[in-house]
Design a protein around this motif. Sequence first.
Motif, mmCIF file in Angstrom:
data_model
loop_
_atom_site.group_PDB
_atom_site.id
_atom_site.type_symbol
_atom_site.label_atom_id
_atom_site.label_comp_id
_atom_site.label_asym_id
_atom_site.label_seq_id
_atom_site.Cartn_x
_atom_site.Cartn_y
_atom_site.Cartn_z
ATOM 1 N N TYR A 1 -47.189 -4.008 -39.944
ATOM 2 C CA TYR A 1 -46.171 -2.975 -39.806
ATOM 3 C C TYR A 1 -46.823 -1.732 -39.199
ATOM 4 C CZ TYR A 1 -43.813 -6.046 -43.113
ATOM 5 O OH TYR A 1 -43.257 -7.141 -43.730
ATOM 6 N N VAL A 2 -46.199 -1.153 -38.183
ATOM 7 C CA VAL A 2 -46.828 -0.072 -37.427
ATOM 8 C C VAL A 2 -45.877 1.103 -37.234
ATOM 9 C CG1 VAL A 2 -48.393 -1.627 -36.184
ATOM 10 C CG2 VAL A 2 -46.151 -1.109 -35.214
ATOM 11 N N VAL A 3 -46.462 2.298 -37.103
ATOM 12 C CA VAL A 3 -45.752 3.483 -36.612
ATOM 13 C C VAL A 3 -46.626 4.128 -35.542
ATOM 14 C CG1 VAL A 3 -44.383 3.970 -38.671
ATOM 15 C CG2 VAL A 3 -46.710 4.900 -38.482
ATOM 16 N N PRO A 4 -46.040 4.930 -34.659
ATOM 17 C CA PRO A 4 -46.834 5.563 -33.598
ATOM 18 C C PRO A 4 -47.529 6.829 -34.069
ATOM 19 C CG PRO A 4 -44.527 6.092 -33.312
ATOM 20 C CD PRO A 4 -44.593 5.164 -34.488
ATOM 21 N N GLY A 5 -48.545 7.229 -33.280
ATOM 22 C CA GLY A 5 -49.219 8.508 -33.462
ATOM 23 C C GLY A 5 -49.161 9.312 -32.177
ATOM 24 N N MET B 1 -41.551 3.559 -43.398
ATOM 25 C CA MET B 1 -42.363 3.877 -42.228
ATOM 26 C C MET B 1 -41.662 4.961 -41.411
ATOM 27 S SD MET B 1 -44.785 1.554 -42.706
ATOM 28 C CE MET B 1 -45.669 1.284 -41.161
ATOM 29 N N LEU B 2 -42.405 6.025 -41.067
ATOM 30 C CA LEU B 2 -41.809 7.190 -40.426
ATOM 31 C C LEU B 2 -42.494 7.509 -39.104
ATOM 32 C CD1 LEU B 2 -41.486 9.486 -43.562
ATOM 33 C CD2 LEU B 2 -39.641 8.238 -42.428
ATOM 34 N N ASP B 3 -41.725 8.006 -38.181
ATOM 35 C CA ASP B 3 -42.181 8.380 -36.842
ATOM 36 C C ASP B 3 -42.286 9.903 -36.789
ATOM 37 O OD1 ASP B 3 -42.310 9.045 -34.126
ATOM 38 O OD2 ASP B 3 -40.953 7.453 -33.497
ATOM 39 N N SER B 4 -43.520 10.425 -36.768
ATOM 40 C CA SER B 4 -43.720 11.878 -36.767
ATOM 41 C C SER B 4 -44.156 12.404 -35.408
ATOM 42 C CB SER B 4 -44.768 12.259 -37.824
ATOM 43 O OG SER B 4 -46.005 11.602 -37.588
ATOM 44 N N VAL B 5 -44.001 11.612 -34.357
ATOM 45 C CA VAL B 5 -44.505 11.974 -33.032
ATOM 46 C C VAL B 5 -43.611 13.012 -32.365
ATOM 47 C CG1 VAL B 5 -44.920 11.083 -30.697
ATOM 48 C CG2 VAL B 5 -45.682 9.777 -32.694
ATOM 49 N N VAL B 6 -44.245 14.001 -31.748
ATOM 50 C CA VAL B 6 -43.592 14.949 -30.846
ATOM 51 C C VAL B 6 -44.155 14.679 -29.459
ATOM 52 C CG1 VAL B 6 -43.225 17.365 -30.260
ATOM 53 C CG2 VAL B 6 -43.366 16.668 -32.673
ATOM 54 N N GLY C 1 -49.926 17.301 -29.942
ATOM 55 C CA GLY C 1 -50.837 16.692 -30.898
ATOM 56 C C GLY C 1 -50.348 16.805 -32.324
ATOM 57 N N TYR C 2 -49.554 17.834 -32.627
ATOM 58 C CA TYR C 2 -49.035 18.011 -33.984
ATOM 59 C C TYR C 2 -47.856 17.075 -34.230
ATOM 60 C CZ TYR C 2 -45.334 20.801 -31.771
ATOM 61 O OH TYR C 2 -44.290 21.220 -30.992
ATOM 62 N N GLY C 3 -47.442 16.980 -35.485
ATOM 63 C CA GLY C 3 -46.319 16.129 -35.836
ATOM 64 C C GLY C 3 -45.150 16.917 -36.396
ATOM 65 N N LEU C 4 -43.987 16.274 -36.430
ATOM 66 C CA LEU C 4 -42.770 16.909 -36.920
ATOM 67 C C LEU C 4 -41.791 15.815 -37.324
ATOM 68 C CD1 LEU C 4 -41.552 19.924 -36.969
ATOM 69 C CD2 LEU C 4 -40.208 19.154 -35.004
ATOM 70 N N LEU C 5 -41.068 16.066 -38.401
ATOM 71 C CA LEU C 5 -39.925 15.230 -38.772
ATOM 72 C C LEU C 5 -38.676 16.059 -38.519
ATOM 73 C CD1 LEU C 5 -41.237 13.595 -42.087
ATOM 74 C CD2 LEU C 5 -41.085 12.536 -39.821
ATOM 75 N N CYS C 6 -38.006 15.760 -37.413
ATOM 76 C CA CYS C 6 -36.822 16.522 -37.011
ATOM 77 C C CYS C 6 -35.674 16.261 -37.992
ATOM 78 C CB CYS C 6 -36.421 16.127 -35.592
ATOM 79 S SG CYS C 6 -35.915 14.392 -35.441
ATOM 80 N N PRO C 7 -34.581 17.015 -37.920
ATOM 81 C CA PRO C 7 -33.456 16.787 -38.835
ATOM 82 C C PRO C 7 -32.959 15.350 -38.839
ATOM 83 C CG PRO C 7 -33.180 18.889 -37.735
ATOM 84 C CD PRO C 7 -34.374 18.236 -37.100
ATOM 85 N N ILE D 1 -53.016 20.526 -35.959
ATOM 86 C CA ILE D 1 -52.164 19.428 -35.470
ATOM 87 C C ILE D 1 -51.643 18.581 -36.623
ATOM 88 C CG2 ILE D 1 -53.128 19.333 -33.143
ATOM 89 C CD1 ILE D 1 -54.953 17.053 -34.080
ATOM 90 N N TRP D 2 -51.348 19.240 -37.744
ATOM 91 C CA TRP D 2 -50.815 18.533 -38.909
ATOM 92 C C TRP D 2 -49.309 18.339 -38.765
ATOM 93 C CZ3 TRP D 2 -49.337 21.586 -43.855
ATOM 94 C CH2 TRP D 2 -48.782 22.824 -43.512
ATOM 95 N N LEU D 3 -48.651 17.938 -39.846
ATOM 96 C CA LEU D 3 -47.191 17.832 -39.858
ATOM 97 C C LEU D 3 -46.620 19.237 -40.054
ATOM 98 C CD1 LEU D 3 -44.858 15.618 -39.862
ATOM 99 C CD2 LEU D 3 -44.722 16.139 -42.314
ATOM 100 N N ARG D 4 -46.026 19.795 -39.017
ATOM 101 C CA ARG D 4 -45.686 21.218 -39.019
ATOM 102 C C ARG D 4 -44.566 21.581 -39.985
ATOM 103 N NH1 ARG D 4 -46.595 24.165 -33.210
ATOM 104 N NH2 ARG D 4 -48.857 23.760 -33.111
#
Length: 285
Positions: free
Chosen positions: A76-80, A118-123, A127-133, A170-173
Amino acid sequence: MLIAHLSDLHIRPYGVPAARVVETNMLVERALAVIAALDPRPDAVIISGDVTECGRPEEYRMAAKLLQRLAPMPVYVVPGNHDRRENFREGLGHLPGVTADPDFVQYAIEDLPVRIVMLDSVVPGAGYGLLCPQRLAFLDRTLSAQPERPTMLVLHHPPMLTGVSDMDGIWLRNTAELGALLERHGQVERILTGHHHRVIVGRLGQAIVIVAPAIVHQTELDLRPGAEARLVLEPSAYHLHLAIPGAGIATHTAFVERFPGPYPFLVDADYPGYPMSRPHAEEAG
């Protein structure tokens, strides 16, 4: 339940190193072979992002080839941030869940004793991540569906600060928003991430945040304010998450390469405690 957690594979096209000096494909191949030979064998493998170095189609073809040949268990995979979502979905779309959502790589693994979201935090382009609404709403709905079931989240970007300056940039903002959401979902016990190429442990609300080491190179441990991040060729490593009935989840860090040993623990005659083979039940009252 035994889960092998790999992160940051940084797979390259055939014969091309990453960052000029790291033979990532060789390191990934070696790690997958070691994990497949574990006894007991993991029930599944999760990969928390940066499957490739540049998100190129030929890199995903190489990743698919290595996984097909060397990973006999479900993967099982998610992107970075090193991945490109469109190429990721096309090149790894044969893996479970990758194309379940029309917009993001986000899905739930339901057939294990512990639920895994599994969550996709890619912007894209960052380089940083985000979970949009939209992604936070998916997580809220998914957790609300089974509020009593122990759950782990998997995403690339850690929702915690570490003291490593470049990594903390570049963490989860929107970690605060994720934390507020988790206040409504106490079943989340672990948040498994990668990105920082070091073993780091923290907390977000009730959930333990665990940053996995990289299968390839690690990040130099440098806690000086403003220090530039640099890679070091420390040993490749991964995590094993073991669900113990009635006792929760234990996480072990395991190294890919072999070291001298194992040797028996031989207790000296002057050892002040009980012999190691003696059951605890025999302790004197």
